[in-house]
Design a protein around this motif. Structure first.
Motif, PDB file in Angstrom:
ATOM      1  N   UNK A   1       0.859  -1.188   0.000  1.00 53.23           N
ATOM      2  CA  UNK A   1       0.000   0.000   0.000  1.00 53.23           C
ATOM      3  C   UNK A   1       0.894   1.236   0.000  1.00 53.23           C
ATOM      4  N   UNK A   2       0.258   2.384  -0.220  1.00 49.58           N
ATOM      5  CA  UNK A   2       1.002   3.635  -0.093  1.00 49.58           C
ATOM      6  C   UNK A   2       1.297   3.866   1.381  1.00 49.58           C
ATOM      7  N   UNK A   3       2.496   4.326   1.682  1.00 46.85           N
ATOM      8  CA  UNK A   3       2.876   4.607   3.065  1.00 46.85           C
ATOM      9  C   UNK A   3       3.158   6.103   3.181  1.00 46.85           C
ATOM     10  N   UNK A   4       2.475   6.744   4.118  1.00 48.93           N
ATOM     11  CA  UNK A   4       2.613   8.193   4.284  1.00 48.93           C
ATOM     12  C   UNK A   4       2.904   8.472   5.757  1.00 48.93           C
ATOM     13  N   UNK A   5       3.828   9.409   6.021  1.00 48.83           N
ATOM     14  CA  UNK A   5       3.952   9.840   7.415  1.00 48.83           C
ATOM     15  C   UNK A   5       3.637  11.320   7.523  1.00 48.83           C
ATOM     16  N   UNK A   6       2.733  11.614   8.416  1.00 44.18           N
ATOM     17  CA  UNK A   6       2.310  12.989   8.668  1.00 44.18           C
ATOM     18  C   UNK A   6       3.076  13.529   9.863  1.00 44.18           C
ATOM     19  N   UNK A   7       3.824  14.592   9.623  1.00 46.19           N
ATOM     20  CA  UNK A   7       4.679  15.128  10.697  1.00 46.19           C
ATOM     21  C   UNK A   7       4.378  16.610  10.926  1.00 46.19           C
ATOM     22  N   UNK A   8       4.804  17.113  12.089  1.00 45.03           N
ATOM     23  CA  UNK A   8       4.737  18.565  12.304  1.00 45.03           C
ATOM     24  C   UNK A   8       5.533  19.299  11.210  1.00 45.03           C
ATOM     25  N   UNK A   9       5.200  20.554  11.011  1.00 40.91           N
ATOM     26  CA  UNK A   9       5.848  21.341   9.951  1.00 40.91           C
ATOM     27  C   UNK A   9       7.372  21.301  10.035  1.00 40.91           C
ATOM     28  N   UNK A  10       7.893  21.398  11.269  1.00 39.69           N
ATOM     29  CA  UNK A  10       9.351  21.541  11.386  1.00 39.69           C
ATOM     30  C   UNK A  10      10.111  20.314  10.885  1.00 39.69           C
ATOM     31  N   UNK A  11       9.454  19.150  10.842  1.00 40.25           N
ATOM     32  CA  UNK A  11      10.144  17.946  10.374  1.00 40.25           C
ATOM     33  C   UNK A  11      10.098  17.772   8.857  1.00 40.25           C
ATOM     34  N   UNK A  12       9.164  18.467   8.198  1.00 42.27           N
ATOM     35  CA  UNK A  12       8.814  18.080   6.829  1.00 42.27           C
ATOM     36  C   UNK A  12      10.001  18.016   5.873  1.00 42.27           C
ATOM     37  N   UNK A  13      10.783  19.102   5.802  1.00 42.55           N
ATOM     38  CA  UNK A  13      11.846  19.161   4.792  1.00 42.55           C
ATOM     39  C   UNK A  13      12.884  18.071   5.040  1.00 42.55           C
ATOM     40  N   UNK A  14      13.231  17.882   6.308  1.00 40.95           N
ATOM     41  CA  UNK A  14      14.244  16.880   6.646  1.00 40.95           C
ATOM     42  C   UNK A  14      13.737  15.484   6.321  1.00 40.95           C
ATOM     43  N   UNK A  15      12.497  15.204   6.731  1.00 39.76           N
ATOM     44  CA  UNK A  15      11.942  13.867   6.516  1.00 39.76           C
ATOM     45  C   UNK A  15      11.748  13.606   5.016  1.00 39.76           C
ATOM     46  N   UNK A  16      11.280  14.611   4.283  1.00 42.22           N
ATOM     47  CA  UNK A  16      11.088  14.433   2.841  1.00 42.22           C
ATOM     48  C   UNK A  16      12.407  14.065   2.167  1.00 42.22           C
ATOM     49  N   UNK A  17      13.489  14.676   2.603  1.00 42.36           N
ATOM     50  CA  UNK A  17      14.815  14.378   2.065  1.00 42.36           C
ATOM     51  C   UNK A  17      15.232  12.945   2.425  1.00 42.36           C
ATOM     52  N   UNK A  18      14.947  12.571   3.683  1.00 39.70           N
ATOM     53  CA  UNK A  18      15.346  11.236   4.166  1.00 39.70           C
ATOM     54  C   UNK A  18      14.632  10.102   3.439  1.00 39.70           C
ATOM     55  N   UNK A  19      13.397  10.343   2.998  1.00 40.67           N
ATOM     56  CA  UNK A  19      12.623   9.232   2.409  1.00 40.67           C
ATOM     57  C   UNK A  19      12.698   9.199   0.877  1.00 40.67           C
ATOM     58  N   UNK A  20      13.482  10.105   0.311  1.00 44.91           N
ATOM     59  CA  UNK A  20      13.654  10.094  -1.154  1.00 44.91           C
ATOM     60  C   UNK A  20      14.138   8.717  -1.594  1.00 44.91           C
ATOM     61  N   UNK A  21      13.521   8.184  -2.650  1.00 43.81           N
ATOM     62  CA  UNK A  21      13.947   6.880  -3.151  1.00 43.81           C
ATOM     63  C   UNK A  21      13.369   5.709  -2.366  1.00 43.81           C
ATOM     64  N   UNK A  22      12.548   5.975  -1.374  1.00 41.24           N
ATOM     65  CA  UNK A  22      11.860   4.903  -0.648  1.00 41.24           C
ATOM     66  C   UNK A  22      10.363   5.010  -0.977  1.00 41.24           C
ATOM     67  N   UNK A  23       9.585   4.002  -0.580  1.00 43.51           N
ATOM     68  CA  UNK A  23       8.140   4.102  -0.873  1.00 43.51           C
ATOM     69  C   UNK A  23       7.411   5.069   0.079  1.00 43.51           C
ATOM     70  N   UNK A  24       8.125   5.663   1.025  1.00 46.97           N
ATOM     71  CA  UNK A  24       7.460   6.506   2.028  1.00 46.97           C
ATOM     72  C   UNK A  24       7.221   7.913   1.484  1.00 46.97           C
TER      73      UNK A  24
END
Ligand code: PGA
Length: 247
Positions: free
Chosen positions: A33-56
């Motif tokens: 299935x699609x996997x999504x993580x919803x985070x507070x605003x302050x995490x978004x840019x860092x987490x988006x970078x971390x999950x590049x190339x993964x299904x998240x």
């Protein structure tokens, strides 16, 4: 889809650690299935970078109801999009209850999210008294009509719905699979009446409210339950992974 909603939890460092753990757990599997993580605003840019190339994929938990300007403390949909997030949770019952977000405000947020290329995860659901009075169907119908049924079919195709009975959120009281299925089927029938059967069949309708590693499989087995929006259990990587595996 299985989507996490961290709410107001985790420092930036703790959030990074959680995402690293989840990435490691998902490393040798292809989620069904699609996997999504919803985070507070302050995490978004860092987490988006971390999950590049993964299904998240990454979601914000909110966005402003204004496009830009002098709104101290607010974060616009455009700003959310610029972090690499793809989704935005809108209309969570905690936002409706504690921050007085009305159907009109939520309608603006949905429009701004869509205009900026974010896919809304739009939350609906009744409170305990409404369930006890058997008013859940009219409540969710009004919530849909008030904020998303104004959209064109093309716009609505980008919306994921999340049915979250407020009495089940964070309480350990889960809707039974039969209760969830009954209202999910009703929600899908409303979408079909408004947009036609094909779009209704393609709409993802998540269940949320004390969904955990133990009860997820039974909930997800219902024909109209297309996944979950997970609060508490998304804060522990092994639990969240178990829920992903249950889909
Ligand atoms: P919960 O929260 O899983 O902790 O009940 C769900 C939600 O509020 O999205």
């Amino acid at each position: 889809m299985v989507a996490g909603n961290w709410k107001m939890n985790k420092t930036l460092q703790d959030g990074i650690a959680l995402v690293s753990e989840l990435k490691a757990l998902l490393a040798d599997t292809t989620p069904k299935c699609e996997v999504v993580i919803g985070t507070p605003f302050i995490h978004l840019a860092t987490v988006a970078e971390m999950v590049k190339g993964t299904p998240i994929k990454v979601a914000a938990e909110n966005c402003a109801d204004k496009a830009s300007g002098a709104y101290t403390g607010e974060v616009s949909a455009e700003m959310v999009k610029s972090t690499g997030a793809e989704y935005c949770i809108i209309g969570h019952s905690e936002r409706r209850a504690y921050y007085h977000e009305t159907p009109e405000i939520l309608r603006e947020k949905v429009l701004l999210a869509l205009a900026n290329g974010l896919k809304p995860i739009f939350c609906i659901g009744e409170v305990k008294e409404q369930r006890e009075a058997n008013q859940q169907n009219e409540v969710v119908k009004a919530q849909l009509e008030g904020s998303v049924f104004n959209l064109s079919a093309e716009e609505f195709a980008n919306v994921t719905l999340a049915y979250e009975p407020v009495w089940a959120i964070g309480t350990g009281l889960t809707a039974t699979p039969a209760q969830a299925e009954e209202i999910h089927a009703f929600v899908r029938s409303l979408v079909a009446n408004r947009y036609g059967k094909e779009l209704a069949d393609n709409t993802t309708i998540l269940y949320g409210g004390s969904c955990n590693a133990k009860n997820a499989a039974e909930l997800f087995a219902q024909p109209d339950v297309d996944g979950g929006l997970i609060g508490g259990a998304s804060l522990k990587a092994p639990d969240f992974k178990a829920i992903i595996d249950a889909r």
